[in-house]
Scaffold this motif. Structure first.
Motif, PDB file in Angstrom:
ATOM      1  N   PRO A 176       0.813  -1.223   0.000  1.00  0.00           N
ATOM      2  CA  PRO A 176       0.000   0.000   0.000  1.00  0.00           C
ATOM      3  C   PRO A 176       0.846   1.272   0.000  1.00  0.00           C
ATOM      4  O   PRO A 176       0.466   2.254  -0.650  1.00  0.00           O
ATOM      5  CB  PRO A 176      -0.822  -0.104   1.277  1.00  0.00           C
ATOM      6  CG  PRO A 176      -0.172  -1.150   2.090  1.00  0.00           C
ATOM      7  CD  PRO A 176       0.527  -2.069   1.161  1.00  0.00           C
ATOM      8  N   ILE A 177       1.977   1.248   0.711  1.00  0.00           N
ATOM      9  CA  ILE A 177       2.795   2.453   0.723  1.00  0.00           C
ATOM     10  C   ILE A 177       3.332   2.732  -0.682  1.00  0.00           C
ATOM     11  O   ILE A 177       3.296   3.879  -1.158  1.00  0.00           O
ATOM     12  CB  ILE A 177       3.964   2.315   1.736  1.00  0.00           C
ATOM     13  CG1 ILE A 177       3.426   2.223   3.164  1.00  0.00           C
ATOM     14  CG2 ILE A 177       4.930   3.487   1.624  1.00  0.00           C
ATOM     15  CD1 ILE A 177       2.707   3.455   3.667  1.00  0.00           C
ATOM     16  N   THR A 178       3.774   1.701  -1.376  1.00  0.00           N
ATOM     17  CA  THR A 178       4.246   1.891  -2.743  1.00  0.00           C
ATOM     18  C   THR A 178       3.142   2.498  -3.604  1.00  0.00           C
ATOM     19  O   THR A 178       3.355   3.461  -4.346  1.00  0.00           O
ATOM     20  CB  THR A 178       4.673   0.543  -3.366  1.00  0.00           C
ATOM     21  OG1 THR A 178       5.533  -0.118  -2.449  1.00  0.00           O
ATOM     22  CG2 THR A 178       5.386   0.752  -4.681  1.00  0.00           C
ATOM     23  N   ILE A 179       1.937   1.936  -3.469  1.00  0.00           N
ATOM     24  CA  ILE A 179       0.833   2.416  -4.300  1.00  0.00           C
ATOM     25  C   ILE A 179       0.419   3.836  -3.913  1.00  0.00           C
ATOM     26  O   ILE A 179       0.244   4.709  -4.773  1.00  0.00           O
ATOM     27  CB  ILE A 179      -0.356   1.441  -4.207  1.00  0.00           C
ATOM     28  CG1 ILE A 179       0.038   0.174  -4.961  1.00  0.00           C
ATOM     29  CG2 ILE A 179      -1.614   2.048  -4.786  1.00  0.00           C
ATOM     30  CD1 ILE A 179      -0.927  -0.953  -4.819  1.00  0.00           C
ATOM     31  N   LEU A 180       0.330   4.095  -2.591  1.00  0.00           N
ATOM     32  CA  LEU A 180      -0.011   5.451  -2.151  1.00  0.00           C
ATOM     33  C   LEU A 180       1.032   6.445  -2.651  1.00  0.00           C
ATOM     34  O   LEU A 180       0.696   7.522  -3.146  1.00  0.00           O
ATOM     35  CB  LEU A 180      -0.095   5.513  -0.621  1.00  0.00           C
ATOM     36  CG  LEU A 180      -1.328   4.874   0.016  1.00  0.00           C
ATOM     37  CD1 LEU A 180      -1.226   4.906   1.539  1.00  0.00           C
ATOM     38  CD2 LEU A 180      -2.599   5.600  -0.430  1.00  0.00           C
ATOM     39  N   PHE A 181       2.296   6.060  -2.526  1.00  0.00           N
ATOM     40  CA  PHE A 181       3.360   6.955  -2.967  1.00  0.00           C
ATOM     41  C   PHE A 181       3.285   7.188  -4.476  1.00  0.00           C
ATOM     42  O   PHE A 181       3.498   8.295  -4.943  1.00  0.00           O
ATOM     43  CB  PHE A 181       4.739   6.384  -2.567  1.00  0.00           C
ATOM     44  CG  PHE A 181       5.187   6.825  -1.201  1.00  0.00           C
ATOM     45  CD1 PHE A 181       4.306   6.860  -0.143  1.00  0.00           C
ATOM     46  CD2 PHE A 181       6.496   7.226  -0.984  1.00  0.00           C
ATOM     47  CE1 PHE A 181       4.706   7.278   1.108  1.00  0.00           C
ATOM     48  CE2 PHE A 181       6.912   7.656   0.271  1.00  0.00           C
ATOM     49  CZ  PHE A 181       6.013   7.672   1.322  1.00  0.00           C
ATOM     50  N   ARG A 182       2.980   6.121  -5.237  1.00  0.00           N
ATOM     51  CA  ARG A 182       2.840   6.276  -6.687  1.00  0.00           C
ATOM     52  C   ARG A 182       1.711   7.244  -7.017  1.00  0.00           C
ATOM     53  O   ARG A 182       1.864   8.156  -7.817  1.00  0.00           O
ATOM     54  CB  ARG A 182       2.506   4.924  -7.331  1.00  0.00           C
ATOM     55  CG  ARG A 182       3.690   4.100  -7.752  1.00  0.00           C
ATOM     56  CD  ARG A 182       3.237   2.687  -8.056  1.00  0.00           C
ATOM     57  NE  ARG A 182       2.549   2.618  -9.350  1.00  0.00           N
ATOM     58  CZ  ARG A 182       3.053   1.983 -10.392  1.00  0.00           C
ATOM     59  NH1 ARG A 182       4.233   1.396 -10.314  1.00  0.00           N
ATOM     60  NH2 ARG A 182       2.395   1.926 -11.531  1.00  0.00           N
ATOM     61  N   ASN A 183       0.572   7.028  -6.333  1.00  0.00           N
ATOM     62  CA  ASN A 183      -0.601   7.835  -6.665  1.00  0.00           C
ATOM     63  C   ASN A 183      -0.463   9.291  -6.238  1.00  0.00           C
ATOM     64  O   ASN A 183      -1.022  10.178  -6.865  1.00  0.00           O
ATOM     65  CB  ASN A 183      -1.856   7.226  -6.022  1.00  0.00           C
ATOM     66  CG  ASN A 183      -2.191   5.891  -6.643  1.00  0.00           C
ATOM     67  OD1 ASN A 183      -1.624   5.522  -7.676  1.00  0.00           O
ATOM     68  ND2 ASN A 183      -3.085   5.147  -6.023  1.00  0.00           N
ATOM     69  N   PHE A 184       0.261   9.511  -5.166  1.00  0.00           N
ATOM     70  CA  PHE A 184       0.392  10.892  -4.703  1.00  0.00           C
ATOM     71  C   PHE A 184       1.708  11.529  -5.130  1.00  0.00           C
ATOM     72  O   PHE A 184       2.088  12.571  -4.629  1.00  0.00           O
ATOM     73  CB  PHE A 184       0.236  10.969  -3.183  1.00  0.00           C
ATOM     74  CG  PHE A 184      -1.164  10.689  -2.721  1.00  0.00           C
ATOM     75  CD1 PHE A 184      -2.154  11.658  -2.818  1.00  0.00           C
ATOM     76  CD2 PHE A 184      -1.505   9.445  -2.233  1.00  0.00           C
ATOM     77  CE1 PHE A 184      -3.444  11.392  -2.416  1.00  0.00           C
ATOM     78  CE2 PHE A 184      -2.804   9.177  -1.828  1.00  0.00           C
ATOM     79  CZ  PHE A 184      -3.784  10.147  -1.914  1.00  0.00           C
TER      80      PHE A 184
END
Lengths: 333, 276, 287
Positions: free
Chosen positions: B126-134
């Motif tokens: 989730p951190i990877t995805i959150l970081f990608r999205n933001f």
């Protein structure tokens, strides 16, 4: 100027009741000592007055103003802690100046007040030192200095002398009494030492298990203890408490006789017994005597008094110095 | 040590202890030595221990070629930034737990410790995805927050154990003297706990500086610190040993020195105050 | 020990730390749990719900089993080397000898070396079959060189990680050792105990708490070893641990669903370990 009034003040920690509900009136300018054995609630009571703890019930007012909910800083009281609680990272000067700085006073005025307090307390040469470089007595004076610069309405002392050695304690006792004479401000002083209480107080509050046992001047407490607890607590050496036929003859369950009010006569007296150890203090002699019915007494004789171990003696209480107590321990008057 | 110790025994122990110390330290010593060799000397057979042409060319080369400086700056930003943020959150919390404890304080502390046991991979996706999205991938601010969070339990624990040693009466005196809560913490507690706070800072800087999970997985170039810089040496085979050594020496030197100075506090910090 | 005022202030002061850690713990976990039920890839378009498919896929992947085994071997291997080695070195450093503080610094140093540096230095300058110092020493002794990382990848990583953590174990155990009062040992000696009995009946029980702490802390950190594997072997079934394997799933395969399922499995496994460990340390902290 401040009179402090406590109405039905109580304190619980969880299920443990420290103070069950207590009333007390402290007049303006009085030197009041809370005395009692450890765990009697005297420090808690002081902390309630200071505002460092919340009351569980009741009200505290200072000069008629209800301060029950007021934070400590706005009660106008200053406190001297048992450990002195000096700020170790600040110089003596900065320690004394701290409350003034917190009050937002301007620098020149702070400087003047700090100098004044330092002069009163003989600390002028130490203003730039750190607390750890001072002796116990000097630290104590810094703590007092920090309290007096604020010109508070009242001072609270929490066993301030218990960390000092005996000789210094006598000195500081005098200094604090002297300070009270100068400032004429209300002072509340907590101690477990009845000698401190007797020598300093205008009014003593004897506490036991969170209850007030008696309130009065040192002499009142000495001469007319309300109950056995006060009788046993005030006075040194302790009051002798005698039960049995002698007490019944005097119409009481227990009678109390202070050691200094016992006359020793080798030829006999109202009580008879055998001499035990004698303690020779020079000015006085304390003689421990075992009565024939097995009870122990201490008698105080002025100056040197020779009595051999095992010698028979008679004891007679001084007239009018007998304290009589009923089966509940209350004084019979 | 009340008794006398025989000189022979002491000398024997000295030899043994120094031998063990030397053996453990050897890889570091070898790296430092190699960093002053030419690339040829670095792979000489048999190895050259002290007799070689000492040179600093590798250090010069490192600083020119691989924009070493930006990695260094990132390491500094990340370790100081996460530490500062951590202290800001942890000092009030540790104050509360040390001076106004409740029945649950101990549970809260243990719970904080247990968050440290949450495996990083559990949060990686989730951190990877959150970081990608933001757009936080490869950003310093994102990484500062992550590094702060992973070390927060340690900071709180460490400060808590230091604060516990300060007598509460002094804070009460400040309260009587009219200090507000903020002033009580900033002007009385913080200066008194300064040694403890300093060792907390040191330990946290060390941990953040050496962190090599999130820094490797969430950065590429912009926010990449020295640990990622060094990792980039592993890709091409047939390394330049001397340059690798120089880069390694530069990366570990500051922390090694800080670490040596803070060894005593380290024990306490890393054991959550359980061993002093 | 305080008033209502300070109590409510205390609650407010704790809030940021508690909330931050709570969010840090809960939000990623919830998201991971959610993603683990989706067929979700960086390269796909749809993210349909697939239930437990990702878990089946993850748990039956042969790489999972090897990663699981590797994780266990890595943790246990490093713990064994560091606790035993750390105890021995701590006992040595507790003796009287010249240059105590200097040797302490030498022994402590590896702990401050960042993982990527440690791994690269060992890989290239210690364990390289041709140029590595170990091979050179073996050659000088007339022994054949060893290609550590190719032939014994997991053992090599254990050596590297143990080298990094040995100082930590030593330091903690030494601190504990030095807090043992000389009186106790002397009393035991008076009672006729020899050095070995003293060690097993006095010293070791005294160090129990410290050993517990060492095991706890090291387990936390060694479970998530990543950089050492990344730099040395770059993964593969023979040396990947769970952390590395799951990171590969998302970093290389872009397979969010399976990686999430793996993350949940890792969390469950870690919780089994940590419940046990927190209890242990909680009990020890009471004392």
């Amino acid at each position: 100027m401040s009179a402090i009034t406590l109405r039905n003040v109580s304190k619980r920690f969880g299920d443990v009741v420290i103070i069950p509900g207590l009333d007390l009136d402290i007049r303006d300018g009085e030197f009041v000592v809370f005395v009692g054995p450890s765990g009697c609630g005297k420090s808690t009571l002081l902390r309630l007055i200071a505002g460092l703890e919340d009351v569980s019930g009741g009200a505290i007012s200072i000069d008629g103003r209800d301060v029950t909910e007021t934070p400590p800083a706005r009660r106008g009281l200053a406190m001297v802690f048992q450990s002195y609680a000096l700020y170790p990272h600040m110089s003596v000067g900065a320690n004394i100046a701290f409350p003034l700085k917190m009050a937002g006073m301007d620098k020149a005025q702070i400087e003047k007040k700090v100098q004044g307090a330092a002069a009163t307390l003989n600390l002028t040469d130490y203003l730039h030192r750190k607390p750890r470089e001072l002796s116990g007595g000097q630290r104590q004076r810094v703590a007092i200095g920090r309290a007096i610069v604020r010109e508070p309405n009242g001072f609270l002392f929490d066993e301030p002398l218990s960390n000092l050695d005996a000789a210094l304690r006598v000195n500081m006792r005098l200094e604090i009494s002297e300070l009270h004479q100068q400032l004429k401000t209300t002072m509340i002083y907590v101690t477990h030492d009845q000698v401190e209480a007797m020598t300093m107080a205008d009014k003593i509050v004897v506490l036991n298990r969170g209850r007030v046992e008696q309130v009065g001047s040192p002499l009142e407490l000495y001469e007319h203890p309300d109950n056995l607890f006060v009788a046993g607590f005030i006075g040194s050496p302790k009051m002798n408490l005698v039960t049995g036929p002698f007490a019944e003859r005097n119409g009481a369950r227990t009678v109390g006789i202070r050691p200094e009010h016992l006359l020793i006569d080798r030829s006999g007296g109202e009580l008879t017994g055998t001499a035990g150890v004698s303690e020779h203090l020079g000015s006085d002699t304390f003689i421990h005597i075992r009565l024939d019915d097995g009870q122990s007494l201490t008698a105080r004789a002025p100056g040197e008094f020779r009595l051999n171990h095992g010698e028979r003696v008679g004891l007679t209480p001084e007239a009018g110095r007998l304290h009589r107590f009923d089966e509940k321990g209350a004084a019979i008057r | 040590m009340a008794r006398g110790i025989s000189p022979t025994r002491k000398i024997g122990m000295t030899v043994l202890a120094w031998a063990v110390g030397f053996l453990i330290f050897f890889p570091i010593l070898w790296t430092v030595l190699t960093s002053f060799k030419t690339e040829l000397d670095a792979i000489a057979i048999p190895p050259k221990f002290l007799v070689f042409d000492w040179t600093t060319e590798n250090y010069a080369a490192i600083q020119e070629q691989r924009n070493y400086f930006s990695f260094l700056m990132n390491s500094i930003y990340l370790s100081l930034g996460s530490t500062a943020l951590g202290l800001l959150i942890a000092i009030p919390a540790a104050w509360a737990m040390a001076f106004s404890p409740t029945k649950r304080t101990k549970d809260v502390l243990l719970w904080m410790l247990s968050t440290k046991m949450m495996p990083a991979v559990g949060a990686l996706v989730p951190i990877t995805i959150l970081f990608r999205n933001f757009g936080l991938l490869d950003s310093r601010i994102g990484l500062i927050v992550i590094l702060c969070l992973i070390n927060l339990p340690i900071i709180v624990w460490m400060l808590y154990t230091y604060f516990k040693e300060i007598p509460g009466e002094i804070l009460e005196a400040a309260r009587m003297d009219g200090a507000s809560l903020v002033k009580e913490i900033t002007q009385v507690l913080t200066p008194m706990a300064l040694p403890g706070i300093a060792s907390t800072i040191l330990l946290n800087v060390i941990l953040a500086w050496n962190e090599a999970f999130w820094t490797l997985l969430l950065t590429t170039t912009n926010a990449a610190p020295l640990s990622a810089f060094i990792a980039s040496f592993s890709s091409p085979q047939g390394n330049f040993y001397a340059k690798l050594s120089a880069a390694s020496t530069l990366a570990i030197a500051p922390i090694l020195i800080i670490g040596w100075f803070s060894q005593k506090q380290l024990v306490r910090g890393l054991t959550f105050g359980a061993v002093k | 020990m305080a008033t209502l005022h300070t109590k409510s202030a205390a609650r407010a002061m704790m809030a940021p730390a508690v909330i931050a850690l709570f969010v840090w713990m809960i939000v990623p976990l919830a998201l991971t749990l959610w993603f683990s039920t989706l067929r979700y890839s960086f390269y796909g378009i749809d993210t349909p719900f697939v239930g437990f498919e990702n878990y089946t896929y993850f748990l039956t992947d042969p790489r999972f089993l090897s990663a699981f085994q590797n994780t266990l071997i890595l943790v246990l291997g490093v713990l064994f080397v560091t606790v035993v080695g750390g105890t021995l070195i701590a006992l040595l450093l507790d003796q009287a000898f010249f240059g105590q503080s200097a040797v302490r610094l030498l022994v402590l140093a590896p702990f401050f070396v960042m993982p990527t540096v440690a791994a690269l230095v060992w890989k290239n300058m210690m364990m390289n079959p041709v140029y590595g110092v170990i091979s050179q020493v073996l050659a000088a002794l007339g022994l054949p060189p060893v290609d550590w990382l190719n032939n014994y990848p997991l053992l090599s990583i254990i050596i590297i990680v143990a080298w990094q953590w040995l100082p930590f174990a030593t330091l903690i155990l030494l601190t504990s050792l030095q807090s043992l009062s000389e009186d106790q040992k002397e009393a035991a000696e008076m009672d006729g105990a020899g050095p070995l009995s003293i060690f097993f009946y006095i010293t070791l029980p005294h160090m129990k708490r410290a050993i517990t702490v060492v095991i706890l802390i090291q387990t936390i950190f060694i479970l998530s070893i990543y950089a050492e594997i990344f730099v040395t072997t770059g993964g593969g079934t023979s040396s990947s641990n769970l952390t590395f394997f799951i990171a590969t799933l998302i970093q290389l395969d872009g397979d969010v669903g399976t990686a999430s399922a793996g993350g949940i499995v890792a969390v469950i496994l870690a919780n089994i370990v940590s419940i046990f460990l927190v209890r242990l340390v909680g009990k020890n902290l009471e004392a």
